[in-house]
Design an enzyme around this catalytic site. Structure first.
Site, short mmCIF file in Angstrom:
data_model
loop_
_atom_site.label_atom_id
_atom_site.label_comp_id
_atom_site.label_asym_id
_atom_site.label_seq_id
_atom_site.Cartn_x
_atom_site.Cartn_y
_atom_site.Cartn_z
N GLU A 201 0.78 -1.22 -0.08
CA GLU A 201 0.06 -0.06 0.07
C GLU A 201 0.81 1.26 -0.03
O GLU A 201 0.65 2.21 0.49
CB GLU A 201 -1.07 0.02 1.34
CG GLU A 201 -1.84 -1.00 0.94
CD GLU A 201 -3.09 -1.12 2.37
OE1 GLU A 201 -4.19 -1.54 2.07
OE2 GLU A 201 -2.68 -0.62 3.46
N GLU A 277 -6.76 -7.76 -1.00
CA GLU A 277 -7.38 -7.93 0.38
C GLU A 277 -8.91 -7.72 0.14
O GLU A 277 -9.19 -6.48 -0.05
CB GLU A 277 -6.51 -6.90 1.32
CG GLU A 277 -5.22 -7.22 1.56
CD GLU A 277 -4.86 -6.26 2.71
OE1 GLU A 277 -5.36 -5.59 3.13
OE2 GLU A 277 -3.32 -6.31 2.67
#
Length: 589
Positions: A201, A277
């Site tokens: 991320e 995710e």
């Protein structure tokens, strides 16, 4: 949707070469190697992006993944959890690799016991799961400092997650060690790892445009040859895409799916879609509610993701526990530390039990498998042991110190934290000793302020605007070696009015084979529990977590040592229950 399978390829010459390359691995893990079908030993091409599909060898491949972190699950239970993953219809395990646990001191590495990454990956292969590895170096994962070692912050100029020399030098040394273990486990070398994630991320951090290319090159230079991925949420996706790496997305709501996939199509054209995710629940913070995501909503979103032609990874399939002091924290408007349980309202509970999500998803994924799914493993038995009454006591001030409370002599006068920064000290005639107990409740694991996570007394302490100097500082590391110093003669019977903080000692007697259980510390306020030297983590009566998971694998038949470190108030007994108590709940939308 095509069925996921692996086509047969001869490739005998290349296969022979690969057998030579992994020779040393075979010597170490020959039992695992012999379980690989002969045709799988001759591998030519790993996981590839071919237009809108993933391909493994010459067949279309759909990733049905589930996240489970080896460092959050007792090693004795890895097989149980992985078998349950396979029986749910999943074909791929994903796991983070926590740098801070593997290199707790600069240059000292630990890949033993519960941190045996190689054993975990090979066990997944033995059970029939592929692996996507997420080695960081930053992993977020609701773990202290996002998995970065806190000793990095000893450098006053440190700039984490950048190409700052002090950071890249540390990463290089860590990757030298880590990748020597990972490289032989790759698909093209005969192992189960089919893809590796580049950082984590980074688009939502994005402080150095040279950083992600540096990490990519660091992986490739050390022998990573499998498909590379990035992973970003909606806040970072636009800045997280990089050349030569497949972008994947993180989300919880199917309402975000179309928006994010449209963006990916605009920047990387026709490529396989992957939700790296899909958040099956959420983590909890001390003082907040227990977060719950309805199982019907989970099934609806998973179905929508696959209907959109996307592969998926369930984060989390099994969350486990933040044993010890590994939990992270968030600090945006206010500081919130994560609870010990990493149950996450995941597909399996913290103790590995089935949930409504599991049964619904097993039915759903089973419809794609083409063959009957493996049977569900039996649940591990639980029990409620008889209440335990501690019988010995040791005041902290007779030992050492470390947490966040202010003491004059041995009288508690209050607490300081991020919100309360001043306290009134009563005037006492004569000599007064000021004692400060400093607790690290967890370093921030996500956000722009990770460089500011130095803990302890890191600045001046003022009394009436005058700085206090020459404190004598002790480190209360609470490791096994710490408690080994406390021989039985150092403990005393519990007084009617104990001086806090203090350690309380008791024994849990088990006559038969030990089972899993949950500890309930009703009447106690805030502290840490140790069983046979294992740190179960923190408890705190502000909730939402009301019990601590105690794995039966960490108990012995006979007598088990129980030590409770309590900061403020001790209850009369320690109770045990067969089921966890997670406090008031909040449904996620």
């Amino acid at each position: 949707m095509g069925k996921w399978s692996i086509g047969r390829k001869p490739g005998r010459a290349l296969g022979f070469l690969l057998l030579v390359i992994v020779g040393f691995l075979v010597l170490r893990r020959s039992d695992w190697y012999n379980l690989i079908p002969a045709w799988l030993r001759h591998r030519q091409s790993g996981l590839q992006a071919n237009g809108q599909y993933f391909m493994l060898e010459d067949s279309t491949f759909w990733i049905f993944g589930g996240s489970m972190h080896y460092f959050r699950v007792p090693k004795e239970y890895w097989r149980d959890r992985l078998l349950k993953m396979k029986a749910c219809g999943l074909n791929t395990l994903t796991t983070y690799v926590p740098w801070n646990l593997h290199e707790p001191e600069r240059g000292k590495f630990d890949f033993s016991g519960n941190l045996d990454l190689e054993a975990f990956v090979l066990m997944a292969a033995e059970i029939g799961l592929w692996v996507i590895l997420r080695p960081g170096p930053y992993i977020c994962s609701e773990i202290d400092l996002g998995g970065l070692p806190s000793w990095l912050l000893q450098d006053s100029g440190m700039r984490l997650r950048t190409t700052y020399k002090g950071f890249t030098e540390a990463v290089d040394l860590y990757f030298d060690h880590l990748m020597s273990r990972v490289v032989p486990l790759q698909y093209k070398h005969g192992g189960p790892i089919i893809a590796v994630q580049v950082e984590n991320e980074y688009g939502s951090y994005n402080k150095d445009p040279a950083y992600m290319p540096y990490i990519k090159k660091a992986l490739e230079d050390r022998g990573i040859v499998e498909l590379l991925l990035t992973s970003d949420n909606k806040d970072g996706l636009q800045k997280g895409v990089m050349d030569g790496v497949l972008a994947t997305i993180n989300l919880q709501s199917h309402h975000e799916l179309q928006l994010l996939t449209n963006f990916l199509l605009s920047v990387q054209r026709v490529q396989p879609k992957m939700v790296m995710e899909y958040w099956t629940g959420w983590f909890d913070s001390w003082g907040g509610p227990h977060n719950i995501l309805d199982s019907s909503e989970v099934l609806k979103t998973v179905s929508a993701i696959l209907d959109a032609g996307s592969s998926i990874n369930l984060y989390m399939f099994h969350g486990g526990t933040n044993f010890g002091f590994i939990n992270g924290a968030m600090h945006f408007h206010e500081y919130k530390s994560d609870v010990t349980s990493y149950d996450y309202d995941a597909v399996l509970t913290e103790a590995g039990d089935y949930t409504a999500k599991y049964f619904k998803l097993r039915g759903f994924f089973g419809s794609f498998s083409g063959v009957p799914l493996p049977p569900q493993p039996d649940l591990l038995p639980k029990t409620a042991y008889e209440p335990l009454r501690p019988y010995l006591y040791l005041s902290l001030w007779d030992a050492l110190k470390y947490m966040e409370e202010v003491f004059v002599n041995t009288v508690s006068i209050g607490f300081l934290d991020y919100e309360r920064k001043k306290i009134v000290i009563p005037l006492i005639q004569g000599y007064t000793r000021l004692r400060i107990l400093v607790e690290n409740r967890g370093r921030v694991n996500y956000g722009n302020n990770i460089d500011d996570q130095r803990k302890g007394l890191i600045g001046n302490i003022y009394l009436n605007d005058s700085p206090l100097k020459k404190f004598r500082i002790y480190s209360l590391d609470m490791k096994k070696s710490f408690f080994q110093r406390f021989s039985i003669d150092k403990w005393s019977p519990i007084p009617e009015v104990p001086t806090f903080p203090a350690f309380f000692l008791g024994a849990l007697s088990i006559s038969l084979s030990p089972f899993d259980t949950f500890m309930k510390l009703e009447g106690w306020e805030k502290g840490v529990v140790f069983i046979n030297g294992q740190n179960l983590g923190r408890y705190w009566n502000i909730g939402p977590q009301e019990t601590l998971y105690l794995p039966g694998a960490w108990l012995d038949q006979g007598s088990n040592q129980v030590i409770v470190f309590e900061e403020k108030m001790a209850g009369p007994v320690i109770q045990f229950t067969e089921t966890p108590h997670l406090g008031r709940s909040q449904y996620l939308e």
